[in-house]
Design a protein around this motif. Sequence first.
Motif, mmCIF file in Angstrom:
data_model
loop_
_atom_site.group_PDB
_atom_site.id
_atom_site.type_symbol
_atom_site.label_atom_id
_atom_site.label_comp_id
_atom_site.label_asym_id
_atom_site.label_seq_id
_atom_site.Cartn_x
_atom_site.Cartn_y
_atom_site.Cartn_z
ATOM 1 N N ASN A 1 -34.705 -44.858 34.794
ATOM 2 C CA ASN A 1 -35.105 -44.887 33.380
ATOM 3 C C ASN A 1 -35.244 -46.316 32.866
ATOM 4 O OD1 ASN A 1 -35.599 -43.169 30.927
ATOM 5 N ND2 ASN A 1 -33.962 -44.473 30.159
ATOM 6 N N ILE A 2 -34.311 -47.167 33.273
ATOM 7 C CA ILE A 2 -34.358 -48.566 32.855
ATOM 8 C C ILE A 2 -35.620 -49.245 33.401
ATOM 9 C CG2 ILE A 2 -33.200 -50.802 33.078
ATOM 10 C CD1 ILE A 2 -30.550 -49.144 33.255
ATOM 11 N N LEU A 3 -35.997 -48.897 34.632
ATOM 12 C CA LEU A 3 -37.188 -49.491 35.245
ATOM 13 C C LEU A 3 -38.480 -48.924 34.667
ATOM 14 C CD1 LEU A 3 -36.042 -49.509 38.991
ATOM 15 C CD2 LEU A 3 -36.115 -51.458 37.416
ATOM 16 N N LEU A 4 -38.479 -47.621 34.379
ATOM 17 C CA LEU A 4 -39.696 -46.965 33.910
ATOM 18 C C LEU A 4 -39.968 -47.183 32.425
ATOM 19 C CD1 LEU A 4 -39.522 -43.540 35.828
ATOM 20 C CD2 LEU A 4 -40.941 -45.535 36.356
ATOM 21 N N ASP A 5 -38.919 -47.422 31.636
ATOM 22 C CA ASP A 5 -39.098 -47.619 30.184
ATOM 23 C C ASP A 5 -40.157 -48.673 29.864
ATOM 24 O OD1 ASP A 5 -37.782 -45.717 28.725
ATOM 25 O OD2 ASP A 5 -36.010 -46.914 28.299
ATOM 26 N N PRO A 6 -39.972 -49.920 30.310
ATOM 27 C CA PRO A 6 -40.986 -50.937 29.961
ATOM 28 C C PRO A 6 -42.346 -50.652 30.589
ATOM 29 C CG PRO A 6 -39.398 -51.815 31.554
ATOM 30 C CD PRO A 6 -38.867 -50.497 31.096
ATOM 31 N N LEU A 7 -42.347 -50.019 31.768
ATOM 32 C CA LEU A 7 -43.616 -49.710 32.437
ATOM 33 C C LEU A 7 -44.466 -48.769 31.583
ATOM 34 C CD1 LEU A 7 -45.326 -49.975 35.042
ATOM 35 C CD2 LEU A 7 -44.137 -47.935 35.884
ATOM 36 N N PHE A 8 -43.855 -47.679 31.087
ATOM 37 C CA PHE A 8 -44.595 -46.714 30.279
ATOM 38 C C PHE A 8 -44.833 -47.232 28.859
ATOM 39 C CE2 PHE A 8 -43.472 -43.761 33.628
ATOM 40 C CZ PHE A 8 -44.537 -42.877 33.639
ATOM 41 N N TYR B 1 -47.168 -50.964 29.311
ATOM 42 C CA TYR B 1 -48.270 -51.154 30.258
ATOM 43 C C TYR B 1 -49.137 -49.908 30.443
ATOM 44 C CZ TYR B 1 -45.794 -55.442 31.407
ATOM 45 O OH TYR B 1 -45.186 -56.674 31.331
ATOM 46 N N LEU B 2 -48.514 -48.747 30.662
ATOM 47 C CA LEU B 2 -49.291 -47.557 30.996
ATOM 48 C C LEU B 2 -49.876 -46.846 29.783
ATOM 49 C CD1 LEU B 2 -47.145 -45.984 33.877
ATOM 50 C CD2 LEU B 2 -49.135 -47.500 34.029
ATOM 51 N N LEU B 3 -49.202 -46.955 28.630
ATOM 52 C CA LEU B 3 -49.686 -46.282 27.418
ATOM 53 C C LEU B 3 -50.243 -47.306 26.434
ATOM 54 C CD1 LEU B 3 -46.922 -43.574 26.776
ATOM 55 C CD2 LEU B 3 -49.085 -43.339 27.992
ATOM 56 N N PRO B 4 -51.197 -46.898 25.591
ATOM 57 C CA PRO B 4 -51.770 -47.824 24.602
ATOM 58 C C PRO B 4 -50.710 -48.329 23.623
ATOM 59 C CG PRO B 4 -53.082 -45.812 24.787
ATOM 60 C CD PRO B 4 -51.826 -45.560 25.540
ATOM 61 N N GLU B 5 -50.961 -49.482 23.051
ATOM 62 C CA GLU B 5 -50.044 -50.066 22.064
ATOM 63 C C GLU B 5 -49.828 -49.091 20.911
ATOM 64 O OE1 GLU B 5 -49.638 -54.078 19.266
ATOM 65 O OE2 GLU B 5 -51.262 -53.902 20.738
ATOM 66 N N GLY B 6 -48.581 -49.016 20.447
ATOM 67 C CA GLY B 6 -48.227 -48.090 19.372
ATOM 68 C C GLY B 6 -47.568 -46.822 19.872
ATOM 69 N N ASN B 7 -47.588 -46.621 21.210
ATOM 70 C CA ASN B 7 -47.010 -45.421 21.817
ATOM 71 C C ASN B 7 -45.686 -45.717 22.529
ATOM 72 O OD1 ASN B 7 -49.080 -43.030 21.627
ATOM 73 N ND2 ASN B 7 -50.274 -44.874 22.069
ATOM 74 N N GLU B 8 -44.944 -46.683 22.005
ATOM 75 C CA GLU B 8 -43.693 -47.078 22.652
ATOM 76 C C GLU B 8 -42.672 -45.939 22.696
ATOM 77 O OE1 GLU B 8 -45.727 -50.670 21.037
ATOM 78 O OE2 GLU B 8 -45.072 -48.774 20.132
ATOM 79 N N VAL B 9 -42.596 -45.140 21.630
ATOM 80 C CA VAL B 9 -41.643 -44.025 21.594
ATOM 81 C C VAL B 9 -42.000 -42.990 22.655
ATOM 82 C CG1 VAL B 9 -40.758 -42.109 20.194
ATOM 83 C CG2 VAL B 9 -41.056 -44.367 19.157
ATOM 84 N N ALA B 10 -43.298 -42.675 22.775
ATOM 85 C CA ALA B 10 -43.749 -41.724 23.793
ATOM 86 C C ALA B 10 -43.451 -42.258 25.196
ATOM 87 C CB ALA B 10 -45.242 -41.458 23.646
ATOM 88 N N GLY B 11 -43.672 -43.551 25.412
ATOM 89 C CA GLY B 11 -43.417 -44.152 26.717
ATOM 90 C C GLY B 11 -41.955 -44.058 27.117
ATOM 91 N N ALA B 12 -41.060 -44.359 26.175
ATOM 92 C CA ALA B 12 -39.623 -44.279 26.455
ATOM 93 C C ALA B 12 -39.209 -42.848 26.770
ATOM 94 C CB ALA B 12 -38.831 -44.813 25.260
ATOM 95 N N ALA B 13 -39.762 -41.896 26.019
ATOM 96 C CA ALA B 13 -39.409 -40.489 26.204
ATOM 97 C C ALA B 13 -39.885 -39.960 27.555
ATOM 98 C CB ALA B 13 -40.006 -39.652 25.070
ATOM 99 N N ILE B 14 -41.121 -40.291 27.929
ATOM 100 C CA ILE B 14 -41.665 -39.837 29.218
ATOM 101 C C ILE B 14 -40.860 -40.438 30.375
ATOM 102 C CG2 ILE B 14 -43.678 -39.950 30.748
ATOM 103 C CD1 ILE B 14 -45.418 -39.869 28.179
ATOM 104 N N ALA B 15 -40.482 -41.703 30.246
ATOM 105 C CA ALA B 15 -39.684 -42.360 31.286
ATOM 106 C C ALA B 15 -38.342 -41.659 31.464
ATOM 107 C CB ALA B 15 -39.464 -43.830 30.918
ATOM 108 N N THR B 16 -37.712 -41.264 30.364
ATOM 109 C CA THR B 16 -36.432 -40.558 30.428
ATOM 110 C C THR B 16 -36.581 -39.218 31.139
ATOM 111 O OG1 THR B 16 -35.651 -41.612 28.390
ATOM 112 C CG2 THR B 16 -34.572 -39.557 29.042
ATOM 113 N N MET B 17 -37.628 -38.483 30.793
ATOM 114 C CA MET B 17 -37.858 -37.165 31.390
ATOM 115 C C MET B 17 -38.098 -37.269 32.899
ATOM 116 S SD MET B 17 -40.541 -35.097 32.582
ATOM 117 C CE MET B 17 -42.007 -35.763 31.770
#
Length: 457
Positions: free
Chosen positions: A184-191, A194-210
């Motif tokens: 999760n720690i590694l995937l958080d910043p990645l999603f 980098y992988l999701l458009p700017e403004g989707n930080e909450v979605a990126g953190a959530a997907i990384a956790t899942m």
Amino acid sequence: MIENIREREKAIFETLPIPKAVIALAVPTMIGQIITIVYNLADTWFIGLTNDPAKVASITICMPAFMVLTAIANLFGIGGASLISRSLGVRNRLRAGNAASFAVFNCAGIAALYAIVLLIFRRPILSFLGSTESDVSYSYTYLFWTVIVGAVPTVMNSLFGHLVRSEGASRQAGFGISLGGILNILLDPLFMFYLLPEGNEVAGAAIATMISNVIASVYFILFIRKRRETSVITFRPTVESYRNGIPGEVISVGIPAALMNCLALLSNITVNNLISVYRSQAILAGMGIAKKINMLVFQMTQGIAQGVLPLIGYNYAARNFRRMKLSIVTVFGAAFIFSVCSMILAFLYPNVFISSFIKDHETVMYGVRFIKILSLGFPFTAISYTGVTVFQAIGKKFPATLVAVLRKGVVDIPMMFFLSKILPLDGIAWATPLADFTASLVTIILFLITFRKIWQQ
């Protein structure tokens, strides 16, 4: 080879010196808890880099819904682990296996049902949790990926950790829990960046956790299948798992842990709603960060206690009371020393802890204010939670349940309403250490009553 594995794990419960046995069981559990805590904090920390209090607040709002998953996992995990360790203590591997089967299938089923309910009633539930127009879209996004889509893998990851530990495989349980956290720690910043458009930080953190919880659950499934000849944990549903008092024993012992999570949920909802009156995202985010740090210390204490639960339960069932008593004294001492050190650090350096999550000046100011108050309850948390774990280990339902409801719900929620009138804002935070103090006193009394005769042997 099979016999060697069994003898090695049995030695932890029966012959290994207590300090070494406690270290062998508690240290991997603590490491797993630390990494779990770090990954729980990681979402807050990475989203805090946006310096947007509304995004940070969305995680605070969803925390109670996520805690229900922890409650479900603890209901079947702690209840199942206690019965498994006590069954192994009297050499009843068949009953231990049936207890594991009951825990696995019912935990997964209830988690799936909970996810469906959240999906259907998400809007009124988010409103009840304290969501406002400024954060509702962020809150729903985080809720959807972590709690709705991620419900089953999240609870199974935690459940498998409890069950694997109950057989003495604490190191492997700690690795599995740690794996999810590290990913999760590694995937958080990645999603997020980098992988999701700017403004989707909450979605990126959530997907990384899942995704992290899915991978950790797969690890546990592969590990258990590899050990299927030596392990009592099974993925085969059995009719016997619903007989001979197994459901009642698992659920009644697991209820105190689940109650603490559910009542903590109600407590957090109460906090969010009382704070929402002030209409300040900075206050809500500050309390959310302070509560996260408070949760960090609690879960570390929890890791120490839960790691030793199988050792206490096994020796209680085997009537090796001397070894059981030494285990209890050791775990109480370790948990209390850790919590006192944590209290001192949090009280002396609150700015360091709060500002590491967010740089917004107003949010840091409120977070420092709240964590100083909350930290005063750390030592009392160690006493009450360790007591609950000991009661669970030996199958004593009433004292465990009583302390659980006193610590969260019965005392702190009424105190929040009462103290918020006397000490606006600060009174909400003061309710937590006062509740922990009350629960610790009751724990000591119940402990003396429960172990009066055993301690003399």
